[in-house]
Scaffold this motif. Structure first.
Motif, mmCIF file in Angstrom:
data_model
loop_
_atom_site.group_PDB
_atom_site.id
_atom_site.type_symbol
_atom_site.label_atom_id
_atom_site.label_comp_id
_atom_site.label_asym_id
_atom_site.label_seq_id
_atom_site.Cartn_x
_atom_site.Cartn_y
_atom_site.Cartn_z
ATOM 1 N N ALA A 270 29.376 -41.496 4.305
ATOM 2 C CA ALA A 270 29.379 -41.143 2.695
ATOM 3 C C ALA A 270 30.849 -42.162 2.239
ATOM 4 O O ALA A 270 30.921 -42.867 1.388
ATOM 5 C CB ALA A 270 29.632 -39.870 2.120
ATOM 6 N N TYR A 271 31.795 -41.764 2.874
ATOM 7 C CA TYR A 271 33.166 -42.275 2.795
ATOM 8 C C TYR A 271 32.748 -43.966 2.933
ATOM 9 O O TYR A 271 33.424 -44.804 2.015
ATOM 10 C CB TYR A 271 34.059 -42.121 3.709
ATOM 11 C CG TYR A 271 35.676 -42.715 3.631
ATOM 12 C CD1 TYR A 271 36.468 -42.428 2.448
ATOM 13 C CD2 TYR A 271 35.820 -43.499 4.519
ATOM 14 C CE1 TYR A 271 37.469 -42.871 2.634
ATOM 15 C CE2 TYR A 271 37.014 -44.230 4.362
ATOM 16 C CZ TYR A 271 37.955 -44.166 3.300
ATOM 17 O OH TYR A 271 39.137 -44.630 3.457
ATOM 18 N N MET B 41 30.285 -45.746 2.437
ATOM 19 C CA MET B 41 29.278 -46.030 1.623
ATOM 20 C C MET B 41 29.955 -46.086 0.026
ATOM 21 O O MET B 41 29.466 -46.631 -0.819
ATOM 22 C CB MET B 41 28.128 -45.346 1.633
ATOM 23 C CG MET B 41 27.522 -45.579 2.752
ATOM 24 S SD MET B 41 25.712 -44.500 2.784
ATOM 25 C CE MET B 41 24.975 -44.925 1.378
ATOM 26 N N MET C 5 30.725 -43.283 -1.670
ATOM 27 C CA MET C 5 30.205 -42.345 -2.301
ATOM 28 C C MET C 5 31.263 -41.478 -2.699
ATOM 29 O O MET C 5 32.203 -41.211 -2.135
ATOM 30 C CB MET C 5 29.249 -41.473 -1.727
ATOM 31 C CG MET C 5 27.863 -42.263 -1.311
ATOM 32 S SD MET C 5 26.367 -41.335 -0.129
ATOM 33 C CE MET C 5 26.011 -40.104 -1.542
ATOM 34 N N THR C 6 31.006 -40.654 -3.900
ATOM 35 C CA THR C 6 32.014 -39.855 -4.456
ATOM 36 C C THR C 6 31.576 -38.319 -3.751
ATOM 37 O O THR C 6 30.301 -37.937 -3.521
ATOM 38 C CB THR C 6 32.141 -39.545 -5.865
ATOM 39 O OG1 THR C 6 30.751 -39.124 -6.353
ATOM 40 C CG2 THR C 6 32.388 -40.936 -6.356
ATOM 41 N N THR D 267 30.726 -35.606 -5.508
ATOM 42 C CA THR D 267 29.812 -35.247 -6.409
ATOM 43 C C THR D 267 28.613 -35.832 -6.295
ATOM 44 O O THR D 267 27.545 -35.052 -6.179
ATOM 45 C CB THR D 267 30.166 -35.616 -7.682
ATOM 46 O OG1 THR D 267 31.548 -34.867 -8.279
ATOM 47 C CG2 THR D 267 29.252 -34.920 -8.966
ATOM 48 N N GLN D 268 28.712 -36.948 -5.787
ATOM 49 C CA GLN D 268 27.134 -37.680 -5.275
ATOM 50 C C GLN D 268 26.720 -37.011 -4.148
ATOM 51 O O GLN D 268 25.555 -36.782 -4.028
ATOM 52 C CB GLN D 268 27.483 -39.131 -5.137
ATOM 53 C CG GLN D 268 27.873 -39.784 -6.390
ATOM 54 C CD GLN D 268 28.046 -41.266 -6.107
ATOM 55 O OE1 GLN D 268 28.592 -41.695 -5.097
ATOM 56 N NE2 GLN D 268 27.710 -42.432 -7.135
ATOM 57 N N VAL D 269 27.615 -36.636 -3.152
ATOM 58 C CA VAL D 269 27.298 -35.961 -2.085
ATOM 59 C C VAL D 269 26.618 -34.542 -2.376
ATOM 60 O O VAL D 269 25.874 -34.044 -1.584
ATOM 61 C CB VAL D 269 28.464 -35.826 -0.854
ATOM 62 C CG1 VAL D 269 27.867 -34.983 0.422
ATOM 63 C CG2 VAL D 269 28.875 -37.343 -0.532
ATOM 64 N N VAL E 19 23.153 -34.960 -3.613
ATOM 65 C CA VAL E 19 22.115 -35.466 -2.464
ATOM 66 C C VAL E 19 21.834 -33.932 -1.716
ATOM 67 O O VAL E 19 20.698 -33.480 -1.381
ATOM 68 C CB VAL E 19 22.712 -36.452 -1.603
ATOM 69 C CG1 VAL E 19 21.715 -36.383 -0.301
ATOM 70 C CG2 VAL E 19 22.965 -37.580 -2.245
ATOM 71 N N ASP F 137 30.785 -32.768 1.290
ATOM 72 C CA ASP F 137 31.167 -32.967 0.151
ATOM 73 C C ASP F 137 32.545 -32.595 0.122
ATOM 74 O O ASP F 137 33.327 -33.317 -0.414
ATOM 75 C CB ASP F 137 30.233 -32.666 -0.943
ATOM 76 C CG ASP F 137 30.014 -30.968 -1.244
ATOM 77 O OD1 ASP F 137 30.770 -30.203 -0.113
ATOM 78 O OD2 ASP F 137 29.396 -30.518 -1.812
#
Length: 247
Positions: A40-41, A43, A45-46, A48-50, A53, A92
């Motif tokens: 995620a890092y 990509m 992503m924040t 909150t987005q994780v 998901v 997250d």
């Protein structure tokens, strides 16, 4: 891949305390969430987005418990969705610590979805038993009791943590934990509380298709969780009451 490996290395230095964590969460879920957080890092992503998901995986699994007839493939699918959702729930927080982007709003959102899954997963079992299992009506009380126990347990943990934070702000000179509470950091405690671990419950859903086995396992977990809640409530009360002694 090199970016993910570098992020994994940094994540190992950004882990939260394992105090009070059950064995599955401590030894399986957090390590499982680590590469997810690293990915995620990379990509961008924040946290909150994780979290969103994670909620999507978890709530899909919960919905399938109530809507699909329990078969081997559907039970394994439910378990996989719940396990991935729980791992992402760890990812997250790890991502937030890695990026320094943690916030009160993010913590609230994480707890909000935790409350949703605890309020729905046992009700989904209730629907499943009513629709697909050949059980006397009295057995339907089991998921209802489990749902009540799980939600009260969650409230107790959150409330106790909140009051301890308030106490530390009001009395920064007070010790972080009492000697009686320190033993909870050990591996023996983490093994003892496995039945209360949501991650362990996720694994049990893999045998949802095998009615007699699932009913026995799920009912045993419900009984153990009620007993553990009673013990935990007494411990929380004593620990909160004892904070004034250490001011």
């Amino acid at each position: 891949m090199s970016e993910i490996r570098a992020a994994m290395g940094r994540l190992q230095q950004a882990q939260k305390s394992s105090k009070g964590a059950a064995a599955y969460s401590r030894y399986i879920n957090r390590p499982l969430g680590r590469p997810m957080a690293a990915l995620a890092y990379v990509m961008g992503m924040t946290p909150t987005q994780v979290t969103l998901v994670s909620a999507a995986f978890t709530l899909t699994g919960v919905a399938l418990i109530a809507t699909l007839p329990p078969e081997i493939w559907s039970s394994i699918l439910v378990s996989v969705l719940l396990v991935l959702g729980y791992a992402l729930d760890s990812a997250d927080g790890q991502l937030a610590r890695l990026t320094g982007s943690g916030s009160l709003a993010g913590e609230w959102l994480d707890h909000f979805f935790d409350a949703i899954k605890l309020a729905t997963i046992h009700l989904a079992v209730l629907v499943c038993w009513f629709r697909f299992f050949d059980l006397p009506d009295g057995w339907l009380l089991v998921p209802l009791v489990f749902a009540a126990s799980a939600n009260v347990f969650f409230f107790g943990i959150i409330a106790a943590d909140f009051l301890r934070r308030v106490h530390r702000l009001q009395h920064p000179q007070a010790p972080a934990e009492t000697p009686r509470e320190a033993w909870r950091s050990g591996g023996l405690y983490s093994l003892a509380v496995i039945p209360t671990d949501y991650g362990f419950l996720c694994l049990v859903f893999a045998v949802l298709w095998w009615q007699p086995v699932f009913v026995v396992l799920y009912t045993a977990l419900a009984v153990i969780n009620v007993l553990m809640l009673l013990l935990a409530a007494m411990r929380w009360y004593r620990s909160i009451r004892g904070l004034a002694i250490h001011v």
